[in-house]
Design a protein around this motif. Sequence first.
Motif, PDB file in Angstrom:
ATOM      1  N   GLY A  73      12.940  23.431  46.717  1.00  0.00           N
ATOM      2  CA  GLY A  73      12.022  23.144  47.813  1.00  0.00           C
ATOM      3  C   GLY A  73      10.565  23.185  47.369  1.00  0.00           C
ATOM      4  O   GLY A  73       9.751  22.348  47.780  1.00  0.00           O
ATOM      5  N   VAL A  74      10.229  24.148  46.509  1.00  0.00           N
ATOM      6  CA  VAL A  74       8.859  24.244  46.000  1.00  0.00           C
ATOM      7  C   VAL A  74       8.552  23.033  45.108  1.00  0.00           C
ATOM      8  O   VAL A  74       7.449  22.471  45.167  1.00  0.00           O
ATOM      9  CB  VAL A  74       8.648  25.571  45.238  1.00  0.00           C
ATOM     10  CG1 VAL A  74       7.319  25.587  44.513  1.00  0.00           C
ATOM     11  CG2 VAL A  74       8.737  26.742  46.203  1.00  0.00           C
ATOM     12  N   ILE A  75       9.515  22.627  44.291  1.00  0.00           N
ATOM     13  CA  ILE A  75       9.316  21.440  43.447  1.00  0.00           C
ATOM     14  C   ILE A  75       9.051  20.219  44.320  1.00  0.00           C
ATOM     15  O   ILE A  75       8.131  19.439  44.060  1.00  0.00           O
ATOM     16  CB  ILE A  75      10.530  21.209  42.526  1.00  0.00           C
ATOM     17  CG1 ILE A  75      10.619  22.319  41.473  1.00  0.00           C
ATOM     18  CG2 ILE A  75      10.450  19.846  41.849  1.00  0.00           C
ATOM     19  CD1 ILE A  75      11.904  22.311  40.654  1.00  0.00           C
ATOM     20  N   CYS A  76       9.837  20.067  45.371  1.00  0.00           N
ATOM     21  CA  CYS A  76       9.629  18.927  46.279  1.00  0.00           C
ATOM     22  C   CYS A  76       8.287  19.024  46.990  1.00  0.00           C
ATOM     23  O   CYS A  76       7.598  18.015  47.167  1.00  0.00           O
ATOM     24  CB  CYS A  76      10.763  18.864  47.303  1.00  0.00           C
ATOM     25  SG  CYS A  76      12.360  18.444  46.588  1.00  0.00           S
ATOM     26  N   ALA A  77       7.896  20.244  47.381  1.00  0.00           N
ATOM     27  CA  ALA A  77       6.620  20.429  48.076  1.00  0.00           C
ATOM     28  C   ALA A  77       5.442  20.122  47.165  1.00  0.00           C
ATOM     29  O   ALA A  77       4.367  19.731  47.641  1.00  0.00           O
ATOM     30  CB  ALA A  77       6.518  21.853  48.612  1.00  0.00           C
ATOM     31  N   ALA A  78       5.621  20.273  45.863  1.00  0.00           N
ATOM     32  CA  ALA A  78       4.532  19.984  44.925  1.00  0.00           C
ATOM     33  C   ALA A  78       4.103  18.526  44.997  1.00  0.00           C
ATOM     34  O   ALA A  78       2.942  18.198  44.733  1.00  0.00           O
ATOM     35  CB  ALA A  78       4.959  20.340  43.507  1.00  0.00           C
ATOM     36  N   PHE A  79       5.005  17.642  45.367  1.00  0.00           N
ATOM     37  CA  PHE A  79       4.673  16.220  45.462  1.00  0.00           C
ATOM     38  C   PHE A  79       3.865  15.891  46.716  1.00  0.00           C
ATOM     39  O   PHE A  79       3.379  14.770  46.862  1.00  0.00           O
ATOM     40  CB  PHE A  79       5.944  15.370  45.402  1.00  0.00           C
ATOM     41  CG  PHE A  79       6.561  15.368  44.034  1.00  0.00           C
ATOM     42  CD1 PHE A  79       6.037  14.561  43.037  1.00  0.00           C
ATOM     43  CD2 PHE A  79       7.635  16.172  43.746  1.00  0.00           C
ATOM     44  CE1 PHE A  79       6.587  14.565  41.768  1.00  0.00           C
ATOM     45  CE2 PHE A  79       8.196  16.183  42.487  1.00  0.00           C
ATOM     46  CZ  PHE A  79       7.667  15.375  41.492  1.00  0.00           C
ATOM     47  N   ARG A  80       3.711  16.847  47.614  1.00  0.00           N
ATOM     48  CA  ARG A  80       2.904  16.638  48.820  1.00  0.00           C
ATOM     49  C   ARG A  80       1.415  16.833  48.552  1.00  0.00           C
ATOM     50  O   ARG A  80       0.592  16.455  49.373  1.00  0.00           O
ATOM     51  CB  ARG A  80       3.351  17.597  49.927  1.00  0.00           C
ATOM     52  CG  ARG A  80       4.807  17.492  50.312  1.00  0.00           C
ATOM     53  CD  ARG A  80       5.113  16.310  51.151  1.00  0.00           C
ATOM     54  NE  ARG A  80       4.417  16.455  52.414  1.00  0.00           N
ATOM     55  CZ  ARG A  80       4.196  15.461  53.248  1.00  0.00           C
ATOM     56  NH1 ARG A  80       4.621  14.264  52.970  1.00  0.00           N
ATOM     57  NH2 ARG A  80       3.553  15.659  54.355  1.00  0.00           N
ATOM     58  N   PHE A  81       1.068  17.428  47.414  1.00  0.00           N
ATOM     59  CA  PHE A  81      -0.339  17.624  47.072  1.00  0.00           C
ATOM     60  C   PHE A  81      -0.944  16.289  46.654  1.00  0.00           C
ATOM     61  O   PHE A  81      -0.270  15.455  46.056  1.00  0.00           O
ATOM     62  CB  PHE A  81      -0.482  18.638  45.929  1.00  0.00           C
ATOM     63  CG  PHE A  81      -0.220  20.048  46.343  1.00  0.00           C
ATOM     64  CD1 PHE A  81      -1.220  20.823  46.907  1.00  0.00           C
ATOM     65  CD2 PHE A  81       1.035  20.608  46.178  1.00  0.00           C
ATOM     66  CE1 PHE A  81      -0.978  22.123  47.296  1.00  0.00           C
ATOM     67  CE2 PHE A  81       1.287  21.915  46.557  1.00  0.00           C
ATOM     68  CZ  PHE A  81       0.280  22.670  47.117  1.00  0.00           C
ATOM     69  N   PRO A  82      -2.233  16.091  46.942  1.00  0.00           N
ATOM     70  CA  PRO A  82      -2.855  14.811  46.605  1.00  0.00           C
ATOM     71  C   PRO A  82      -3.053  14.603  45.102  1.00  0.00           C
ATOM     72  O   PRO A  82      -3.192  13.469  44.659  1.00  0.00           O
ATOM     73  CB  PRO A  82      -4.201  14.845  47.329  1.00  0.00           C
ATOM     74  CG  PRO A  82      -4.460  16.283  47.623  1.00  0.00           C
ATOM     75  CD  PRO A  82      -3.132  16.956  47.706  1.00  0.00           C
ATOM     76  N   SER A  83      -3.062  15.678  44.325  1.00  0.00           N
ATOM     77  CA  SER A  83      -3.246  15.528  42.876  1.00  0.00           C
ATOM     78  C   SER A  83      -2.495  16.648  42.152  1.00  0.00           C
ATOM     79  O   SER A  83      -2.168  17.681  42.734  1.00  0.00           O
ATOM     80  CB  SER A  83      -4.730  15.593  42.511  1.00  0.00           C
ATOM     81  OG  SER A  83      -5.238  16.902  42.707  1.00  0.00           O
ATOM     82  N   GLY A  84      -2.264  16.412  40.872  1.00  0.00           N
ATOM     83  CA  GLY A  84      -1.610  17.422  40.056  1.00  0.00           C
ATOM     84  C   GLY A  84      -2.461  18.661  39.896  1.00  0.00           C
ATOM     85  O   GLY A  84      -1.949  19.786  39.857  1.00  0.00           O
TER      86      GLY A  84
END
Length: 91
Positions: free
Chosen positions: A52-63
């Motif tokens: 879930g955290v890995i998937c949530a990381a893609f919600r951020f606008p940038s790395g």
Amino acid sequence: MGPSMWARAGAGVLPGFFLSAAVIGLLGRLLPGSWEAGMMAGLTAFFPLWIGVICAAFRFPSGRRAWAWLGGLAVLGLGLLRLLQMSGRAG
């Protein structure tokens, strides 16, 4: 997959792992009963939480933001876990 996608994926995998471990550790230490009794439930819940955290990381606008937030939360969570341990409240 562009460079920003790789950066966000890396943020979900590396600091996300430590964030998930901190969350499971805090829950195991703060819930009533011994932490040993809840170890199997914590181990079972760890992997879905990490995904879930890995998937949530893609919600951020940038790395960069993903690394900053997830890394900061991981450090905070592990720090709280260490404070609990030092205070004698846990472990």
